[in-house]
Design a protein around this motif. Structure first.
Motif, PDB file in Angstrom:
ATOM      1  N   LEU A   1      -5.467  -0.621  -5.270  1.00 32.46           N
ATOM      2  CA  LEU A   1      -4.771  -1.792  -4.538  1.00 32.46           C
ATOM      3  C   LEU A   1      -5.396  -3.255  -4.548  1.00 32.46           C
ATOM      4  O   LEU A   1      -4.314  -4.193  -4.835  1.00 32.46           O
TER       5      LEU A   1
ATOM      6  N   SER B   1      -6.717  -3.385   3.015  1.00 25.13           N
ATOM      7  CA  SER B   1      -7.543  -2.198   3.050  1.00 25.13           C
ATOM      8  C   SER B   1      -8.383  -2.021   4.450  1.00 25.13           C
ATOM      9  O   SER B   1      -8.818  -0.790   4.799  1.00 25.13           O
TER      10      SER B   1
ATOM     11  N   PRO C   1       0.569  -1.287   0.038  1.00 25.46           N
ATOM     12  CA  PRO C   1      -0.073   0.046   0.033  1.00 25.46           C
ATOM     13  C   PRO C   1       0.978   1.148  -0.172  1.00 25.46           C
ATOM     14  O   PRO C   1       0.162   2.480  -0.274  1.00 25.46           O
TER      15      PRO C   1
ATOM     16  N   THR D   1      -6.249  -8.259  -0.144  1.00 26.91           N
ATOM     17  CA  THR D   1      -6.941  -7.053  -0.343  1.00 26.91           C
ATOM     18  C   THR D   1      -7.689  -6.687   0.886  1.00 26.91           C
ATOM     19  O   THR D   1      -7.809  -5.483   1.080  1.00 26.91           O
TER      20      THR D   1
ATOM     21  N   ASP E   1      -1.831   3.946  -4.985  1.00 24.10           N
ATOM     22  CA  ASP E   1      -2.682   4.431  -4.453  1.00 24.10           C
ATOM     23  C   ASP E   1      -4.012   3.242  -4.066  1.00 24.10           C
ATOM     24  O   ASP E   1      -4.102   2.320  -4.520  1.00 24.10           O
ATOM     25  N   LYS E   2      -4.733   3.852  -3.286  1.00 25.66           N
ATOM     26  CA  LYS E   2      -5.862   2.689  -2.812  1.00 25.66           C
ATOM     27  C   LYS E   2      -6.752   2.392  -3.745  1.00 25.66           C
ATOM     28  O   LYS E   2      -7.165   1.158  -3.666  1.00 25.66           O
ATOM     29  N   GLU E   3      -7.228   3.186  -4.864  1.00 24.86           N
ATOM     30  CA  GLU E   3      -8.027   2.813  -5.875  1.00 24.86           C
ATOM     31  C   GLU E   3      -7.337   1.623  -6.484  1.00 24.86           C
ATOM     32  O   GLU E   3      -8.123   0.737  -7.275  1.00 24.86           O
TER      33      GLU E   3
END
Length: 420
Positions: free
Chosen positions: A143, A357, A135, A353, A139-141
């Motif tokens: 991941l 997250s 991470p 994931t 970026d988070k989008e």
């Protein structure tokens, strides 16, 4: 092709490329090293291997360093992860060289196992650190896509390393030591690749950086308990369920791995070289299943949800594993290798994931180390159970049905949780 487009997007991140290079080299070396050990223990012509002997070897190599897992997590949340990759791979290169020297020396078996244990103990730090660092470089989008491609690419690198080891082993007689030397060289390349990553980039962001070793280790139990409490909190309950499901699926995979080893060694081939070649083909098809999971998982998990995709993977394995396993024949066995590669890796990508997250950065090292320990204990426990069920040639209807029932239970449990 969507996976190619996603990979191109991720490769625009320079630090993702660098971390991926470390993963590919490190896990490629793992594949070479592990096949070198397997061929030495299982496929040496002078050894009459049994399921119990395979289970004992797995216990020696995996269970003791499961104790390292909690320490690895605590230290990964305190030490610079980039430095763990550099020094960890250098240390593994040295220890793998020692293993190779022991293979060609007249030494007691326990000394060889201690050497191998040390290599795999360091491996806990490197693999948990790779997952905890991801991470920090995307970026988070992106991941979920990164979790599909990066760990899967590492698994494929390990499979390719194993294939290279098989080629070396089959091309050169009695070359187990040469295979392990090759693994040592790749570990060293992984250390050099890690030097290209900025020292501070991979974190973690915490005020407890670089503590005295004694201080860090004395607080392991307290910090590990804090990590488990963090995981058990309601916002992260899906992560806890996913870890439980993945642990049971790992148990199934471990039991089937011992069965496949025995079938390749005795039931389906007439010589150790033929058995080794068949095992190599099975591993290659399993790697193809990993790649298929990397292609399918972003699309399916994006539409169904990661938890529901885990349920689908478990249900698929529950149906196809007995259908392909019960004939105990070569062609269905190879098909099963592909299916189990796809379902196991698909579930793992989704689990990674969910955990990444849900878990805060300061706890990721600890949580992924718990994840790793659960994996190892499940795998070794499965090997022990398989050793009690398997006859000398590896054919066991009871084991096949037992694994199918466990897969089915995982599918039902995850489906019910996701509906709630």
């Amino acid at each position: 092709m969507a996976v190619v487009r996603d990979l191109r997007v991720l490769l625009r991140f320079g630090n993702f490329r660098r971390l991926l290079a470390v993963r590919l080299l490190s896990q490629g070396a793992d594949g070479v090293y592990q096949v070198g050990l397997a061929t030495y223990v299982v496929f040496s012509p002078e050894k009459q291997t049994s399921a119990a002997a395979i289970a004992s070897a797995m216990a020696v190599l995996l269970l003791p360093y499961s104790l390292v897992g909690p320490f690895a997590g605590v230290l990964l949340d305190r030490w610079r992860r980039r430095q763990v990759f550099v020094y960890g791979n250098v240390l593994r290169a040295v220890l793998a060289t020692v293993t190779a020297l022991l293979m060609v020396s007249q030494v007691p078996d326990w000394l060889f196992y201690v050497s191998a244990l040390c290599v795999t103990a360091v491996n806990r730090f490197v693999l948990a650190g790779l997952s905890a660092s991801l991470p920090r470089v995307v970026d988070k989008e992106r991941l979920v896509v990164a979790n599909s491609l990066s760990p899967t690419a590492g698994t494929l690198a390990a499979t390719a390393g194993g294939g290279l080891a098989f080629v070396v082993r089959l091309a050169v007689a009695d070359s187990d030591a040469a295979v392990v030397f090759l693994g040592a060289a790749l570990y060293l390349c992984g250390a050099l690749a890690a030097l290209r990553i900025p020292r501070e980039l991979l974190g973690p962001d915490t005020g407890l950086m670089q503590p005295r070793l004694g201080t860090a280790l004395s607080g392991t139990a307290r910090d590990l308990a804090a990590g488990i409490r963090h995981l058990a909190a309601p916002p992260r309950r899906e992560a806890a369920w996913a870890l439980g499901a993945m642990t049971l699926m790992r148990f199934c995979y471990g039991a089937l791995s011992v069965m496949v080893l025995m079938l390749c060694r005795y039931a389906l081939t007439s010589s150790t070289d033929d058995g080794l070649a068949l095992l190599g083909v099975a591993l290659g098809l399993s790697g193809a299943g990993f790649f298929a999971a990397a292609v399918l998982t972003p699309w399916t998990a994006g539409r169904l949800g990661a938890g529901r995709w885990i349920a689908v993977c478990a249900a698929t394995a529950a149906v196809l594993e007995p259908a392909l396993g019960l004939p105990f024949a070569t062609a269905p066995l190879l098909a099963a290798a592909f299916v189990l590669g796809l379902t196991t890796q698909g579930a793992k990508i989704s689990t990674d994931t969910i955990v990444q997250s849900s878990v805060d950065d300061g706890f990721r090292g600890r949580v992924f180390s718990v994840y790793d320990v659960l994996f190892n204990i499940a795998f070794v426990g499965a090997a022990g159970v398989a050793s009690l069920m398997l006859p000398p040639d590896g054919r066991s209807v009871v084991l096949v049905f037992t694994v199918a029932v466990i897969y089915g239970a995982v599918a039902v449990a995850m489906a019910r949780f996701e509906r709630r």
